[in-house]
Design an enzyme around this catalytic site. Structure first.
Site, PDB file in Angstrom:
ATOM      1  N   GLY A 117     152.179 -11.286  15.143  1.00 36.93           N
ATOM      2  CA  GLY A 117     151.108 -10.835  16.026  1.00 36.93           C
ATOM      3  C   GLY A 117     150.128 -11.947  16.323  1.00 36.93           C
ATOM      4  O   GLY A 117     149.749 -12.700  15.417  1.00 36.93           O
ATOM      5  N   SER A 148     146.178 -14.216   2.862  1.00 35.25           N
ATOM      6  CA  SER A 148     146.066 -15.625   2.490  1.00 35.25           C
ATOM      7  C   SER A 148     147.437 -16.160   2.123  1.00 35.25           C
ATOM      8  O   SER A 148     148.390 -15.390   1.958  1.00 35.25           O
ATOM      9  CB  SER A 148     145.120 -15.769   1.302  1.00 35.25           C
ATOM     10  OG  SER A 148     145.622 -15.041   0.199  1.00 35.25           O
ATOM     11  N   TYR A 186     144.772 -17.763 -12.434  1.00 30.79           N
ATOM     12  CA  TYR A 186     145.485 -16.491 -12.582  1.00 30.79           C
ATOM     13  C   TYR A 186     147.001 -16.687 -12.499  1.00 30.79           C
ATOM     14  O   TYR A 186     147.757 -16.238 -13.349  1.00 30.79           O
ATOM     15  CB  TYR A 186     145.090 -15.548 -11.437  1.00 30.79           C
ATOM     16  CG  TYR A 186     143.790 -14.823 -11.596  1.00 30.79           C
ATOM     17  CD1 TYR A 186     142.598 -15.500 -11.788  1.00 30.79           C
ATOM     18  CD2 TYR A 186     143.751 -13.438 -11.521  1.00 30.79           C
ATOM     19  CE1 TYR A 186     141.402 -14.814 -11.906  1.00 30.79           C
ATOM     20  CE2 TYR A 186     142.554 -12.739 -11.632  1.00 30.79           C
ATOM     21  CZ  TYR A 186     141.391 -13.433 -11.814  1.00 30.79           C
ATOM     22  OH  TYR A 186     140.224 -12.746 -11.933  1.00 30.79           O
ATOM     23  N   ILE A 187     147.428 -17.346 -11.407  1.00 32.88           N
ATOM     24  CA  ILE A 187     148.865 -17.450 -11.163  1.00 32.88           C
ATOM     25  C   ILE A 187     149.520 -18.350 -12.202  1.00 32.88           C
ATOM     26  O   ILE A 187     150.574 -18.025 -12.755  1.00 32.88           O
ATOM     27  CB  ILE A 187     149.127 -17.987  -9.732  1.00 32.88           C
ATOM     28  CG1 ILE A 187     148.659 -16.930  -8.723  1.00 32.88           C
ATOM     29  CG2 ILE A 187     150.600 -18.337  -9.526  1.00 32.88           C
ATOM     30  CD1 ILE A 187     148.838 -17.312  -7.268  1.00 32.88           C
ATOM     31  N   GLU A 190     149.832 -16.356 -15.463  1.00 40.98           N
ATOM     32  CA  GLU A 190     150.774 -15.216 -15.425  1.00 40.98           C
ATOM     33  C   GLU A 190     152.222 -15.723 -15.316  1.00 40.98           C
ATOM     34  O   GLU A 190     153.079 -15.371 -16.131  1.00 40.98           O
ATOM     35  CB  GLU A 190     150.448 -14.282 -14.260  1.00 40.98           C
ATOM     36  CG  GLU A 190     149.189 -13.461 -14.502  1.00 40.98           C
ATOM     37  CD  GLU A 190     148.933 -12.400 -13.441  1.00 40.98           C
ATOM     38  OE1 GLU A 190     149.729 -12.284 -12.490  1.00 40.98           O
ATOM     39  OE2 GLU A 190     147.918 -11.686 -13.561  1.00 40.98           O
ATOM     40  N   VAL A 240     146.117 -33.651 -11.057  1.00 40.19           N
ATOM     41  CA  VAL A 240     147.440 -34.023 -10.539  1.00 40.19           C
ATOM     42  C   VAL A 240     147.276 -34.760  -9.212  1.00 40.19           C
ATOM     43  O   VAL A 240     146.584 -34.284  -8.306  1.00 40.19           O
ATOM     44  CB  VAL A 240     148.315 -32.770 -10.357  1.00 40.19           C
ATOM     45  CG1 VAL A 240     149.595 -33.108  -9.615  1.00 40.19           C
ATOM     46  CG2 VAL A 240     148.628 -32.161 -11.709  1.00 40.19           C
ATOM     47  N   ASP A 311     141.385 -10.960   2.116  1.00 34.24           N
ATOM     48  CA  ASP A 311     141.314 -12.375   1.707  1.00 34.24           C
ATOM     49  C   ASP A 311     140.728 -13.269   2.793  1.00 34.24           C
ATOM     50  O   ASP A 311     140.099 -14.281   2.493  1.00 34.24           O
ATOM     51  CB  ASP A 311     142.724 -12.908   1.369  1.00 34.24           C
ATOM     52  CG  ASP A 311     143.239 -12.383   0.036  1.00 34.24           C
ATOM     53  OD1 ASP A 311     142.545 -11.555  -0.581  1.00 34.24           O
ATOM     54  OD2 ASP A 311     144.342 -12.806  -0.378  1.00 34.24           O
ATOM     55  N   HIS A 443     141.084  10.082 -30.180  1.00 39.08           N
ATOM     56  CA  HIS A 443     141.591   9.292 -31.313  1.00 39.08           C
ATOM     57  C   HIS A 443     143.054   9.632 -31.544  1.00 39.08           C
ATOM     58  O   HIS A 443     143.407  10.792 -31.487  1.00 39.08           O
ATOM     59  CB  HIS A 443     140.771   9.616 -32.555  1.00 39.08           C
ATOM     60  CG  HIS A 443     141.286   8.910 -33.780  1.00 39.08           C
ATOM     61  ND1 HIS A 443     141.033   7.580 -34.005  1.00 39.08           N
ATOM     62  CD2 HIS A 443     142.047   9.353 -34.814  1.00 39.08           C
ATOM     63  CE1 HIS A 443     141.614   7.217 -35.139  1.00 39.08           C
ATOM     64  NE2 HIS A 443     142.239   8.283 -35.653  1.00 39.08           N
TER      65      HIS A 443
HETATM   66  P1  NAI Z   1     142.892 -20.077  -9.138  1.00 41.41           P
HETATM   67  O1  NAI Z   1     141.792 -20.416  -8.211  1.00 41.41           O
HETATM   68  O2  NAI Z   1     142.770 -18.892 -10.033  1.00 41.41           O
HETATM   69  O3  NAI Z   1     143.223 -21.352 -10.067  1.00 41.41           O
HETATM   70  C1  NAI Z   1     143.578 -22.623  -9.549  1.00 41.41           C
HETATM   71  C2  NAI Z   1     143.283 -23.708 -10.566  1.00 41.41           C
HETATM   72  O4  NAI Z   1     143.876 -24.925 -10.125  1.00 41.41           O
HETATM   73  C3  NAI Z   1     141.806 -24.001 -10.744  1.00 41.41           C
HETATM   74  O5  NAI Z   1     141.443 -23.816 -12.095  1.00 41.41           O
HETATM   75  C4  NAI Z   1     141.663 -25.462 -10.282  1.00 41.41           C
HETATM   76  O6  NAI Z   1     140.706 -26.178 -11.033  1.00 41.41           O
HETATM   77  C5  NAI Z   1     143.057 -26.017 -10.520  1.00 41.41           C
HETATM   78  N1  NAI Z   1     143.392 -27.218  -9.707  1.00 41.41           N
HETATM   79  C6  NAI Z   1     143.135 -27.421  -8.381  1.00 41.41           C
HETATM   80  N2  NAI Z   1     143.608 -28.637  -7.979  1.00 41.41           N
HETATM   81  C7  NAI Z   1     144.176 -29.234  -9.070  1.00 41.41           C
HETATM   82  C8  NAI Z   1     144.838 -30.486  -9.309  1.00 41.41           C
HETATM   83  N3  NAI Z   1     145.043 -31.401  -8.335  1.00 41.41           N
HETATM   84  N4  NAI Z   1     145.288 -30.760 -10.563  1.00 41.41           N
HETATM   85  C9  NAI Z   1     145.134 -29.850 -11.556  1.00 41.41           C
HETATM   86  N5  NAI Z   1     144.511 -28.651 -11.384  1.00 41.41           N
HETATM   87  C10 NAI Z   1     144.032 -28.322 -10.159  1.00 41.41           C
HETATM   88  O7  NAI Z   1     144.184 -19.961  -8.183  1.00 41.41           O
HETATM   89  P2  NAI Z   1     145.608 -19.315  -8.399  1.00 41.41           P
HETATM   90  O8  NAI Z   1     145.935 -19.161  -9.843  1.00 41.41           O
HETATM   91  O9  NAI Z   1     146.513 -20.119  -7.548  1.00 41.41           O
HETATM   92  O10 NAI Z   1     145.449 -17.859  -7.784  1.00 41.41           O
HETATM   93  C11 NAI Z   1     145.160 -17.714  -6.389  1.00 41.41           C
HETATM   94  C12 NAI Z   1     144.474 -16.391  -6.106  1.00 41.41           C
HETATM   95  O11 NAI Z   1     145.351 -15.319  -6.309  1.00 41.41           O
HETATM   96  C13 NAI Z   1     143.267 -16.188  -6.973  1.00 41.41           C
HETATM   97  O12 NAI Z   1     142.159 -16.074  -6.127  1.00 41.41           O
HETATM   98  C14 NAI Z   1     143.515 -14.909  -7.700  1.00 41.41           C
HETATM   99  O13 NAI Z   1     142.392 -14.067  -7.610  1.00 41.41           O
HETATM  100  C15 NAI Z   1     144.691 -14.268  -6.992  1.00 41.41           C
HETATM  101  N6  NAI Z   1     145.601 -13.706  -7.991  1.00 41.41           N
HETATM  102  C16 NAI Z   1     145.211 -12.601  -8.688  1.00 41.41           C
HETATM  103  C17 NAI Z   1     146.028 -12.088  -9.664  1.00 41.41           C
HETATM  104  C18 NAI Z   1     145.577 -10.889 -10.407  1.00 41.41           C
HETATM  105  O14 NAI Z   1     144.686 -10.203  -9.949  1.00 41.41           O
HETATM  106  N7  NAI Z   1     146.140 -10.602 -11.565  1.00 41.41           N
HETATM  107  C19 NAI Z   1     147.307 -12.696  -9.991  1.00 41.41           C
HETATM  108  C20 NAI Z   1     147.598 -13.851  -9.229  1.00 41.41           C
HETATM  109  C21 NAI Z   1     146.773 -14.318  -8.255  1.00 41.41           C
END
Ligand code: NAI
Length: 465
Positions: A117, A148, A186-187, A190, A240, A311, A443
């Site tokens: 779309g 996103s 988070y990702i 997990e 990285v 998002d 309980h």
């Molecule tokens: P995130 O924002 O949670 O974590 C990304 C991490 O990568 C940060 O700590 C950052 O400092 C690090 N980073 C960035 N550039 C880097 C580099 N060059 N070298 C090393 N570290 C670096 O993002 P994530 O885990 O990708 O999740 C994305 C979104 O998805 C989040 O906003 C989250 O809320 C959502 N999500 C929620 C879940 C849940 O509700 N259970 C599960 C999975 C995702």
């Protein structure tokens, strides 16, 4: 080109879009929902929350069977991992749930359009299906919820195979011997947990000095220690710089450190709004530098009759936040006094143990100079946790020092994600810790740890000192 008119046209069929569509139909609107995929449900159902939770469950059971069944007196001999069946189960769950949305759309009278779309003007979206056939879908109002996408890093050469994102890591064809995860969010935790449990050597590289940057720092520290004990290697303050394929291997370069060779790389450094290719420029709508659309309290964008949720408008990138926004948007459109309470959005990380939070963190309260009392209950003091073999973790309740109103609840432990619902309801209703303490909790349940933490706010716990 065929053109069809609706009251409301929703661009994006993820949790924000499909929930808004169903609620709009309930309220009597003639509603269309467009998604470029043939299956509705968005990232969450197809390649996010649902398949990752399926793999988290399967890998947890595998790990329990391998290392913990014996504690229960259960000997199962030679345990085999059948990854293909595990993946098939995950895919079947996704199929069932996406099929469920199709069924709900049909029953509620939502018109689905499968195709890409793109906005043509402020009241029409051109949809191009897989065969290249285009339809002009017109609406009195348009709701944008494109969601996103995984963010990429310039020097990380993703090939969708050995170097990939969360979608790739949901379908590895074999258990990688060594998996490097870029990003300790988070990702990273997990999916890092899934492959660690299935036998990979997992190395998490995190640029900051801690993992799980957004959550309560005490919980993050506990989590870090627990995952380390589970065998995940963490390198914090590790930035990285690049990742490249080298035959069947990958090489990850780190600032001021030795490169790491591994079998696969998971890039998990956040997500970016998918607003680049939905035709915003054709209606003169600009995003901010990072691609987010700004909206007012009614989710109205800068263009009349065009709205946005989920998002793509920023805030917590969580499915339930988008679902809530979709509901509130549609209800307000229908004249119902509905509103979003961004202070009460629970967040859960589905590792083992789970980590769940709602309201203010202790760090935020300290920073804001808000005086609070804190009550903690370790799960080791909870009978049900002991019977489950899950004595690790704790419930922490933060309450305003003067009014006793609950300001934040943070849980790390078994089924924290389910326990947090009580805390969210308490904060939403403006409850005090005394209200939770005076509520009879069954309980033996894990929820008694929430009760006990509430008692501990007033320094009168029964099962802890
Ligand atoms: P995130 O924002 O949670 O974590 C990304 C991490 O990568 C940060 O700590 C950052 O400092 C690090 N980073 C960035 N550039 C880097 C580099 N060059 N070298 C090393 N570290 C670096 O993002 P994530 O885990 O990708 O999740 C994305 C979104 O998805 C989040 O906003 C989250 O809320 C959502 N999500 C929620 C879940 C849940 O509700 N259970 C599960 C999975 C995702």
């Amino acid at each position: 080109m065929k053109s069809i008119r609706h009251d409301l046209v929703i661009l994006g069929g993820g949790p924000g879009g499909y929930v808004a569509a169903i609620r709009a139909a309930q309220l009597g609107m003639n509603v269309a929902c467009i998604d470029e995929n043939s299956r509705f449900g968005g990232t969450c159902v197809r390649v996010g929350c649902i398949p990752s939770k399926a793999l988290l469950e399967s890998s947890h059971l595998y790990h329990e069977a391998k290392y913990r069944f014996a504690d229960h007196g259960l000997q199962i001999g030679d345990l085999q991992l059948d990854l293909a069946t595990m993946m098939r189960r995950k895919d079947q769950i996704v199929d069932t749930l996406t099929g469920g949305i199709d069924m709900l759309f049909k029953q509620r009278g939502v018109t689905p359009y499968c195709g890409r779309g793109e906005l043509r003007d402020a009241e029409s979206v051109e949809v191009t299906d897989a065969d290249g056939v285009t339809t002009l879908v017109e609406g009195d109002k348009i709701l944008l919820c494109p969601g996103s996408r995984p963010a990429s890093l310039p020097m990380v050469e993703e090939d969708g195979d050995r170097i990939g994102n969360s979608t790739t890591a949901l379908s590895f064809p074999e258990v990688p011997e060594r998996l490097v995860v870029i990003g300790g969010g988070y990702i990273g935790l997990e999916l890092g947990s899934v492959w660690n449990r299935l036998g990979s050597e997992v190395i998490v590289l995190e640029a900051l000095d801690r993992v799980l940057a957004g959550i309560d720092s005490e919980l993050a520290q506990l989590a870090h220690r627990t995952f380390k004990k589970q065998g995940i290697e963490f390198r914090t303050k590790t930035f990285v710089e690049s990742a490249k394929r080298d035959g069947d291997k990958c090489v990850v370069a780190i600032k001021d450190g030795d490169p790491i060779t591994c079998d696969r790389v998971l890039l998990a450094t956040g997500r970016t709004p998918a607003t680049g290719d939905i035709g915003l420029s054709s209606i003169g709508l600009e995003t901010d530098r990072r691609g987010f659309i700004s909206v007012d309290d009614d989710f109205q964008t800068g263009v009349k009759n065009v709205y946005a949720i989920g998002d793509c408008i920023g805030g917590m990138m969580l499915a339930h936040k988008a679902m809530e926004e979709g509901t509130v948007f549609v209800e307000r459109l229908a004249g119902i006094a509905s509103h979003m309470n961004y202070d009460v959005i629970p967040a859960i990380i589905y590792t083992h143990p789970e980590i769940a939070s709602v309201g203010k963190t202790e760090d935020e309260l300290k920073e804001a100079g808000i005086e609070y009392r804190k009550g903690v209950c370790p799960f080791g003091a909870n009978g049900r946790a002991r019977t489950l073999g899950e004595p690790d973790g704790r419930v922490k309740i933060l309450a305003d020092k003067k009014s006793d109103r609950v300001l934040g609840v943070h849980i790390i432990g078994a089924r924290a994600g389910d326990l947090i619902a009580e805390a969210a309801a308490a904060i939403e209703f403006g409850a005090s810790s005394e209200d939770i303490a005076r509520t009879c909790h069954a309980h033996p349940t894990l929820s008694e740890a929430v009760h006990e933490a509430a008692l501990a706010v007033d320094n009168r716990p029964i099962h802890t000192l």
